[in-house]
Design an enzyme around this catalytic site. Sequence first.
Site, PDB file in Angstrom:
ATOM      1  N   LYS A  81       0.372   3.704   8.910  1.00 28.04           N
ATOM      2  CA  LYS A  81       0.970   3.209   7.668  1.00 28.04           C
ATOM      3  C   LYS A  81       0.865   4.285   6.601  1.00 28.04           C
ATOM      4  O   LYS A  81      -0.188   4.927   6.452  1.00 28.04           O
ATOM      5  CB  LYS A  81       0.239   1.939   7.231  1.00 28.04           C
ATOM      6  CG  LYS A  81       0.802   1.264   5.984  1.00 28.04           C
ATOM      7  CD  LYS A  81       0.010   0.010   5.643  1.00 28.04           C
ATOM      8  CE  LYS A  81       0.527  -0.694   4.414  1.00 28.04           C
ATOM      9  NZ  LYS A  81      -0.243  -1.913   4.076  1.00 28.04           N
ATOM     10  N   SER A 156       2.041  -6.285   3.495  1.00 25.76           N
ATOM     11  CA  SER A 156       2.749  -5.052   3.213  1.00 25.76           C
ATOM     12  C   SER A 156       2.851  -4.120   4.419  1.00 25.76           C
ATOM     13  O   SER A 156       3.558  -3.121   4.383  1.00 25.76           O
ATOM     14  CB  SER A 156       1.997  -4.303   2.090  1.00 25.76           C
ATOM     15  OG  SER A 156       0.685  -3.927   2.519  1.00 25.76           O
ATOM     16  N   SER A 180      -2.263  -8.463   4.694  1.00 24.15           N
ATOM     17  CA  SER A 180      -1.190  -7.522   4.999  1.00 24.15           C
ATOM     18  C   SER A 180      -1.206  -6.945   6.399  1.00 24.15           C
ATOM     19  O   SER A 180      -0.312  -6.190   6.760  1.00 24.15           O
ATOM     20  CB  SER A 180      -1.189  -6.379   3.977  1.00 24.15           C
ATOM     21  OG  SER A 180      -0.826  -6.839   2.702  1.00 24.15           O
TER      22      SER A 180
END
Length: 489
Positions: A81, A156, A180
Amino acid sequence: MDDKIFYRTATALEKSLDSGEITSVELARAIIARTKAIDNKLNAFISFDEEKTLGEAAESDARRKAGKKLSPLDGIPIGIKDVIAERGQPLTCGSKILDGYVSPYDATAVSRMRAAGCVLWGRINMDEFAMGSSNENSYYGKVCNPWDVTCVPGGSSGGSAAAVASGEAIMALGSDTGGSVRQPAAFCGIVGLKPSYGAVSRYGLVAFASSLDQIGQFGRSIGDVATLFQILSGHDEKDSSSYPFEKKDYVAELKNYRAVKTIGVPREFFGNGLDHGVKRTVEKAVDFYEKAGHVVKEVELTTAIEYAMAVYYIVATAEASANLARFDGIRYGYRASGAKDAIDIYHKTRGEGFGPEVKRRIMLGTFVLSSENFDSYYLRAQKVRTLIRNSFMKIFESVDALVTPVTPSTAFKIGEKTSDPLQMYLADVYTIPVNLAGLCGLSVPCGFSESGLPVGMQIIGKPFHEHEILALGYEFERSHDFKNAHPLI
């Protein structure tokens, strides 16, 4: 070579690499080809470096040939990420304000993956600065759910979940501040682990809310996630929030699934607002554990479900307001042009560089931290946070783990909740309490809704008891073949 090699688990791929059936370079090429073929439909990646990835894969093949394999994940491509620092690679946090910024160092999680021989693969899309529940807030465009590209993948870390679910990565790292990792794992039908606060070093993780953030893992199976957690977890002197706990052999501990556990089912997590299909599917999973011989009992967590959302959006935004003050156009990242002086640089850079959701949270955080509001909001929220943690710890005196839904619904349509921030925030109502209390949480695929979208079950454990929730998840996985269910994209 299997034409669907990108859908195999890391555990299965390790055996194929050891036997010589495939090489790490062949696996990396398959992942790269898969990403090039479908990422225009998903937008899971912000960037990737093919040459670097293939070079790391070649190094892994040379080690294995010399009998010097570093870990079970040596040679396995793992996505990262774009909020976790990797030396020499972009670190944008999904934001215009960091567009073009390149990290000069590795996060501890990345350093430990390098030491284990993992192949680092790409920079994965995300909600800007990890603020969002749908992955619609990225400067680099929204991410789509591989099960239905008209739906969100969650946020997210939705890019990480979408990449693993679609075969663009074998595993991936995400970050979990209020759900998330677990929420997108549920929306995309894969496994997601949010470790206990302090179990995995936060050094090199760009902070959203420092007392809540934790690096988490995505995989296709419980065994994969346990293996990666084994590599990443442990005390780190570079991180003041890292805790020197006693590590387990998490993969070996999976075999303890036969041990009888007492499982708590909080009735407040099954009340109003929960989609009927999600409720039915998770209740069926609870029934499985009862039939398997575990003790299942109803428990009460009223404080956690009633106050967690309010507490979270005070604490998280306050910390975000402080953490994001460093992005000012002076030291690094984007700088607006045409400014008259330093104050004008700050104003224009932050106005142009941050997206609407980030601005909303900074403003809210600044408000609750102001001198006239600090006691009424921030200080009071921290006191209620303690009550929430205490309510969990009281329950854990009589149960080994809790089982709840991960989300109130399956993945919702893109654009469905963007005009109503409150409805968007409620997507995390079942995951946020875990972060506030510093607990560990696991999202396990447990079925599909009538629409064909995945449903996730959340298993919540005591701090630093990841071995227990992973073993419970493994027991369910052994009897249900959801890890071999793949989207048609």
